[in-house]
Design an enzyme around this catalytic site. Structure first.
Site, PDB file in Angstrom:
ATOM      1  N   SER A 127     -41.698  48.828  39.362  1.00  0.00           N
ATOM      2  CA  SER A 127     -41.193  47.392  39.012  1.00  0.00           C
ATOM      3  C   SER A 127     -40.313  47.448  38.131  1.00  0.00           C
ATOM      4  O   SER A 127     -39.205  48.272  38.073  1.00  0.00           O
ATOM      5  CB  SER A 127     -42.435  46.525  38.739  1.00  0.00           C
ATOM      6  OG  SER A 127     -42.311  45.137  38.733  1.00  0.00           O
ATOM      7  N   ASP A 200     -43.839  42.216  49.868  1.00  0.00           N
ATOM      8  CA  ASP A 200     -43.685  42.024  48.502  1.00  0.00           C
ATOM      9  C   ASP A 200     -42.851  40.572  48.210  1.00  0.00           C
ATOM     10  O   ASP A 200     -41.693  40.552  48.817  1.00  0.00           O
ATOM     11  CB  ASP A 200     -43.040  43.252  47.946  1.00  0.00           C
ATOM     12  CG  ASP A 200     -42.790  43.003  46.347  1.00  0.00           C
ATOM     13  OD1 ASP A 200     -43.116  42.064  45.779  1.00  0.00           O
ATOM     14  OD2 ASP A 200     -42.491  44.028  45.681  1.00  0.00           O
ATOM     15  N   HIS A 229     -46.569  43.544  46.168  1.00  0.00           N
ATOM     16  CA  HIS A 229     -46.090  44.130  45.071  1.00  0.00           C
ATOM     17  C   HIS A 229     -46.841  45.091  44.415  1.00  0.00           C
ATOM     18  O   HIS A 229     -46.449  46.232  43.883  1.00  0.00           O
ATOM     19  CB  HIS A 229     -45.657  42.933  43.810  1.00  0.00           C
ATOM     20  CG  HIS A 229     -44.716  43.546  42.682  1.00  0.00           C
ATOM     21  ND1 HIS A 229     -43.493  44.061  43.061  1.00  0.00           N
ATOM     22  CD2 HIS A 229     -45.115  43.598  41.673  1.00  0.00           C
ATOM     23  CE1 HIS A 229     -42.948  44.398  41.879  1.00  0.00           C
ATOM     24  NE2 HIS A 229     -43.986  44.046  40.927  1.00  0.00           N
TER      25      HIS A 229
END
Length: 251
Positions: A127, A200, A229
């Site tokens: 991320s 996601d 995610h």
């Protein structure tokens, strides 16, 4: 102020350590490039490769202990994970520039250790951590670069998550951080692996594909069916860890 409200969600309390799940580890304190004191863990593995983990924008390293255990069991590389400034036991306040300085400090710390092969580093960023990895990989050639569930830029995320607000108020007026990873990918000359879950909704998989398309060869795109995610390491299972291990070993 808006950066800290909208981009960074650190917690200070360390709730778990690798020892809680039976892993040997070394408590580490080291300076960022600008001198800010940072905290991390070094978990020795079974091989000569070292995976340097850059985590996401929330929590701290103690929230990644279970994931570390799976890497320890299935990949076998040394794992070095640390908290950015303002996270966990690391000093300071987070910022884009500060996170890049933290990453430089982590690499310099690893360079100083005589028990690892610095030429066998793999940078792994999830991320927001993928954005930090993109910056560092642009500056440093390493054995492998793995970017998982990451985004192309802050502006692109603003248009994805708050399209109406982003239309009327450009993100640059609200947050200082840019994290322009897409523009950096062509300047990375290490092997790149992009990992993304097809479900996601936080960072859509199209952003992962954009990062992949912009990257130089050799590169690999690894899609995890059914993953959102934060659960790539769970949904991906043994095949996911095998893919990471092979990519790191082959470099």
């Amino acid at each position: 102020m808006f950066d800290r409200w909208l981009a960074f969600f650190p917690t200070k309390e360390i709730t778990n350590t690798p020892d809680d799940l039976g892993m040997p580890f070394e408590e580490v304190y080291f300076p960022a490039a600008d001198g800010t004191q940072l905290h991390g863990w070094f978990i020795p593995g079974r091989g000569d490769d070292t995976l340097v983990w850059f985590h996401g924008n929330a929590g701290n390293i103690s929230n990644r202990v279970y994931n570390i255990m799976l890497l320890y069991q299935h990949v076998g590389a040394n794992v070095f994970i640390f908290d950015y400034r303002g996270y966990g036991r690391s000093e300071g306040k987070p910022s884009e520039k500060g996170l890049y300085s933290d990453g430089e400090g982590a690499l310099e710390y690893l360079r100083s250790r005589d028990d690892i092969d610095y030429d066998r580093l793999a940078l792994f960023g999830r991320s927001l951590g993928g954005c930090v990895v993109a910056e560092l990989a642009m500056r440093h050639r390493v054995k492998a670069v793995i970017i998982e569930s990451s985004f192309t830029s802050v502006d692109a995320m603003a248009h994805h998550n708050r399209p109406a607000i982003a239309f009327f108020i450009p993100s640059r007026l609200l947050v200082k951080s840019r994290f322009e990873s897409l523009a950096k990918m062509p300047r990375i000359h290490s092997p790149v692996m992009i990992v993304h879950g097809d479900r996601d909704i936080t960072v859509p998989i199209r952003m992962g594909r954009e990062l992949f398309d912009a990257a130089n060869e050799p590169k690999r795109f690894y899609e995890i069916k059914g993953a959102t995610h934060d659960d790539t390491h769970i949904v991906g299972g043994e095949n996911y860890f095998e893919a990471l291990r092979e990519f790191i070993e082959e470099g």
